[in-house]
Design an enzyme around this catalytic site. Structure first.
Site, PDB file in Angstrom:
ATOM      1  N   GLU A   1       3.496   8.184  -4.746  1.00  0.00           N
ATOM      2  CA  GLU A   1       3.354   9.578  -3.853  1.00  0.00           C
ATOM      3  C   GLU A   1       5.013  10.025  -3.803  1.00  0.00           C
ATOM      4  O   GLU A   1       6.045   9.049  -3.725  1.00  0.00           O
ATOM      5  CB  GLU A   1       3.162   9.051  -2.592  1.00  0.00           C
ATOM      6  CG  GLU A   1       1.683   8.783  -2.563  1.00  0.00           C
ATOM      7  CD  GLU A   1       1.591   8.295  -0.855  1.00  0.00           C
ATOM      8  OE1 GLU A   1       1.471   8.873   0.124  1.00  0.00           O
ATOM      9  OE2 GLU A   1       1.248   6.996  -0.824  1.00  0.00           O
TER      10      GLU A   1
ATOM     11  N   ARG B   1       0.301  -7.701  -4.659  1.00  0.00           N
ATOM     12  CA  ARG B   1       1.323  -7.146  -4.669  1.00  0.00           C
ATOM     13  C   ARG B   1       2.870  -7.969  -4.777  1.00  0.00           C
ATOM     14  O   ARG B   1       2.569  -9.493  -4.785  1.00  0.00           O
ATOM     15  CB  ARG B   1       1.661  -6.450  -3.227  1.00  0.00           C
ATOM     16  CG  ARG B   1       0.924  -5.075  -2.944  1.00  0.00           C
ATOM     17  CD  ARG B   1       1.130  -4.615  -1.367  1.00  0.00           C
ATOM     18  NE  ARG B   1       2.415  -4.409  -1.192  1.00  0.00           N
ATOM     19  CZ  ARG B   1       3.046  -3.715  -0.362  1.00  0.00           C
ATOM     20  NH1 ARG B   1       2.065  -3.169   0.547  1.00  0.00           N
ATOM     21  NH2 ARG B   1       4.191  -3.267  -0.210  1.00  0.00           N
TER      22      ARG B   1
ATOM     23  N   LYS C   1       9.029   2.806   3.653  1.00  0.00           N
ATOM     24  CA  LYS C   1       9.716   3.949   3.569  1.00  0.00           C
ATOM     25  C   LYS C   1      10.288   4.337   4.855  1.00  0.00           C
ATOM     26  O   LYS C   1      11.412   4.659   5.384  1.00  0.00           O
ATOM     27  CB  LYS C   1       8.865   5.373   3.189  1.00  0.00           C
ATOM     28  CG  LYS C   1       8.392   5.100   1.643  1.00  0.00           C
ATOM     29  CD  LYS C   1       7.361   6.119   1.430  1.00  0.00           C
ATOM     30  CE  LYS C   1       6.883   5.790  -0.084  1.00  0.00           C
ATOM     31  NZ  LYS C   1       5.557   6.448  -0.178  1.00  0.00           N
TER      32      LYS C   1
END
Length: 769
Positions: free
Chosen positions: A265, A480, A490
């Site tokens: 993204e 992950r 973020k």
């Protein structure tokens, strides 16, 4: 159920273990009861074993009755036949199966006679007769077994082994004492370290080489991946009547090429976890002669900025990967909208007016608009597109229940925000759940690799492609990669920037990729780190020192040596042997002088580290002290203290020393680094940004991550001295400052004032947790 399972030969422990697995025990019960209806209540152990293996290994239960029928009729008699039968049904997902083709594939009705076995073994032994006579019983008998079985695929393995043993005994006679002695082991060839092995790879049609370490990650789960066009062999993949035709069309378009994609993204900077995703997607494609797309998931115009698009591509290329194509979800907005209309027409989507707050979470109330007429939803969706609804007043929702129980995920929502690429064309934007699988389909992705948190989206992924009758890729999930002592969210990084805890996304104390580059981490080190972590289903949480170790390995080979002094102490050589400065040749890499030298000036005034001098030498102290000389690295001279000069407060500010050529004096206990005619520079020394391993864990840090900041995470040395060999360096150039660590030139550097970031120390600090 326990008696049922022990009745087919399972031990009581194995039967109880089977009962704990609900799906397996249900299938095995069905298989046993079906077999009993044909063979009677008493089943022999061989039949029981086949039934257990069929129930345990069969992925699609709809074929269980078929396999049990063949076992009960004694048409599948061996595990070899059962394995062939399981492979056949896995490779032929569409009904009905071709019975004749199936029976041929798994040897139904094939009878291998003792004479055929005898002839096959005789032929194999004849082929290896010479080696057998030399090596006798030290010969690898498994080779004879393997070759005989390859000639008679459906023969019984025990019968072949007995025949091999009999014919070998006939040829060689009974074993002698020499035959019973163990064969000496051959010395193993010394392997080149993994990181040094060069292998041929194909990237976007061009052959190149790279270190094996980048491909090490392709172990684990990746070994189970399907081949292009064989998506249906993947467990859980949904097969429709159109699947095989769509796969055939897919292969015609791709030529059987592996295709992956990295889909970030563009609303933030990539971090160390993304490095694993980049390595896996690009690395898997590269290792298999395929291609990888860089596709921006730009479906939320409120959070997207040009700087993120640029930084993401820059980081992908910095890690050494070149995208096959750079695409955007927005490239396909027209097609996605057309498919949304089709979804409504097929009765699989509807316009809903529940508020965002109402449909949040996993247990929202059912929508009262779920069953509204198709024509009504089509008109309302058109009104959404024309901007007749405000934000939050209407959504388009899909009619499905996801794996995690979430019902009817949103496909489109209203947003009156101009898009970075499409401007004001759209005021409705698709969601990830709707967009991602369809973009994968458009680009004919073969392996859609994503992290475990997207596993709940797998059902919607397959459902949406299949309900629209388009090519359906396979979604594969892996664990992950997380690091301790950091945050990568973020939102949290923005809070760190806003509060002044860090300067920006590329502050070298962070673990964003831009920050790691600025600190001086080589891309090869990050790739090697990802490779060593590997690809598994389990989440990997690693210590930062493992990444630092990878950096040291690479920098040791890449970073030329220089000398720098962080806390300078002036040293005057009173008997300097020349009227002007001498030039000293310093090897760029002392372990390999063939890689060149650089010159540094050497004159009567030099500077050493304050910590390399003591007025009194303790036991074990080996550096400069009165009565204890030291050597100056690379200079060829040993210095001895003659006079100590102090300021008014008693602090040592200068030493006067005499020098002697090192080849005519006793070897000193130590050699220290030094600089002469140096450049004044700024050096930034970094430590961990957080004090605790898990700064986001409330049980470890009750006050929140902002309360856990390390006050000593940055120390700036404003007047460090470095030798003039670094004068022509450019930002991100790397050096080993001898005895101090690895350093990288920071972009803040300007003419007359160089700035260096310490990447890592020369050795891991044992004091760190």
């Amino acid at each position: 159920a326990l008696r049922l399972f022990t009745g087919i030969g399972l031990s009581e422990a194995k039967a109880r273990e089977t009962l704990r697995n609900g799906a397996l025990s249900a299938q095995l019960r069905q298989a046993v009861l079906q077999a009993r209806s044909t063979l009677g209540p008493a089943l022999d152990k061989a039949t029981g074993t086949l039934l257990y293996n069929a129930a345990a290994r069969l992925r699609d239960p709809k074929h269980l009755s078929l396999l049990v029928g063949y076992i009960a009729r004694r048409e599948i008699l061996t595990d070899l036949q059962l394995s062939a039968a399981l492979e056949y049904v896995r490779s032929h997902p569409l009904e009905p199966l071709n019975a004749a083709d199936f029976e041929k594939a798994c040897g139904v009705g094939v009878c291998v006679t003792p004479e055929q076995i005898e002839e096959a073994v005789e032929a194999v032994i004849s082929k290896h007769r010479a080696e057998l006579l030399v090596e006798r019983y030290h010969f690898n008998m498994g080779l004879l077994m393997g070759e005989a079985r390859s000639r008679l695929r459906w023969a019984d393995g025990k019968t072949i082994k007995n025949e091999v043993d009999l014919q070998v005994l006939h040829l060689l006679g009974p074993k002698t004492e020499a035959d019973l002695e163990k064969k000496p082991k051959a010395a193993k060839a010394r392997l080149i370290p993994t990181e040094r092995q060069k292998v041929a790879v194909v990237e976007n049609g061009e052959v190149g080489t790279e270190t094996r370490s980048l491909l090490e990650q392709l172990r684990g789960e990746a070994l189970k991946f399907h081949k292009p066009g064989e998506n249906y062999k993947t467990e859980g993949y949904v097969v429709t009547p159109n699947t095989m035709a769509l796969l055939k069309q897919h292969l015609a378009i791709t030529g059987g090429q592996v295709r992956t994609r990295f889909p970030p993204e563009p609303n933030g900077i990539l971090h160390i976890g993304h490095a694993k995703a980049i390595n896996f997607n690009f690395g898997y494609a590269k290792a298999n002669g395929g291609v990888c797309f860089l596709r921006y998931d730009d479906t939320n115009p409120e959070k997207e900025e040009e700087k993120y698009f640029t930084a993401i591509r820059e980081m992908v290329e910095w890690l050494g990967y070149q995208p096959y194509a750079v695409t955007h979800a927005s490239d396909y907005f027209d097609q996605l909208y057309t498919w949304a209309l089709e979804l409504i027409r097929r009765g699989q989507a509807y316009v809903c007016h529940q508020k965002v707050e109402e449909i949040k979470g996993h247990n929202p109330p059912p929508s009262p608009w779920r069953d509204r007429p198709v024509e009504e939803s089509l008109l309302l969706f058109e009104d959404m597109r024309k901007g007749k609804f405000g934000e939050g007043e209407a959504t388009l929702r899909m009619k499905l229940v996801m794996e995690d129980g979430k019902m009817d995920p949103v496909a489109y929502r209203v947003k009156f925000t101009p898009h970075h690429r499409t401007g004001d064309k759209w005021c409705i934007y698709p969601t990830y759940d709707y967009t991602h699988c369809l973009c994968d389909s458009i680009e004919h992705i073969t392996h859609s690799l994503c992290t475990k948190e997207f596993q709940a989206r797998r059902s919607s992924y397959f459902w949406l492609c299949n309900v629209l009758d388009v090519y359906c890729p396979v979604q594969w999930e892996y664990g992950r990669l997380n690091l301790l002592y950091t945050v990568v969210s973020k939102r949290k990084i923005i809070r760190l920037v806003e509060t002044g805890a860090v300067r920006d996304w590329d502050d070298p104390r962070l673990f964003t990729l831009t920050a790691l580059r600025r600190r001086g981490f080589p891309p090869e080190a990050i790739n090697n780190f990802c490779a060593r972590v590997g690809v598994t289903v389990a989440q990997a949480t690693m210590e930062p020192h493992l990444l630092e170790a990878c950096a040291r390995e690479v920098l040791n080979e890449q970073a030329p040596r220089a000398m720098a002094v962080l806390e300078p102490l002036k040293v005057t050589i009173t008997n300097f042997p020349a009227p002007k400065a001498l030039e000293v040749l310093v090897p760029n890499f002392p372990a390999d002088e063939s890689r060149g030298f650089h010159k540094v000036p050497f004159q009567c005034t030099v500077y050493i580290e304050e910590t390399d001098f003591r007025e009194e030498a303790d036991k074990g102290y080996k550096r400069l002290a009165p009565g204890q000389p030291v050597g100056l690295r690379h200079a060829g001279y040993v210095i001895a203290v003659q006079n100590i000069i102090k300021d008014a407060s008693g602090r040592v500010i200068e030493l006067e020393v005499i020098c002697t050529k090192s080849d005519v004096t006793e070897k000193p206990k130590a050699f220290i680094h030094w600089v002469s005619e140096p450049l004044v520079c700024e050096v930034r020394l970094y430590e961990r940004l957080f004090l605790h391993k898990n700064p986001e864990d409330p049980s470890e840090v009750p006050g929140g991550f902002l309360s856990d900041l390390n006050p000593d995470s940055l120390r700036v040395v404003h007047n460090a001295l470095v030798d003039s060999s670094v004068l022509s360096a450019r930002p991100f150039d790397k050096f080993q400052f001898e005895r101090l660590g690895y350093f990288s030139l920071d972009p803040d550097s300007k003419e007359g004032k160089m700035v260096f970031n310490r990447t890592v120390t020369l050795k891991e600090d044992p004091g760190k947790a």
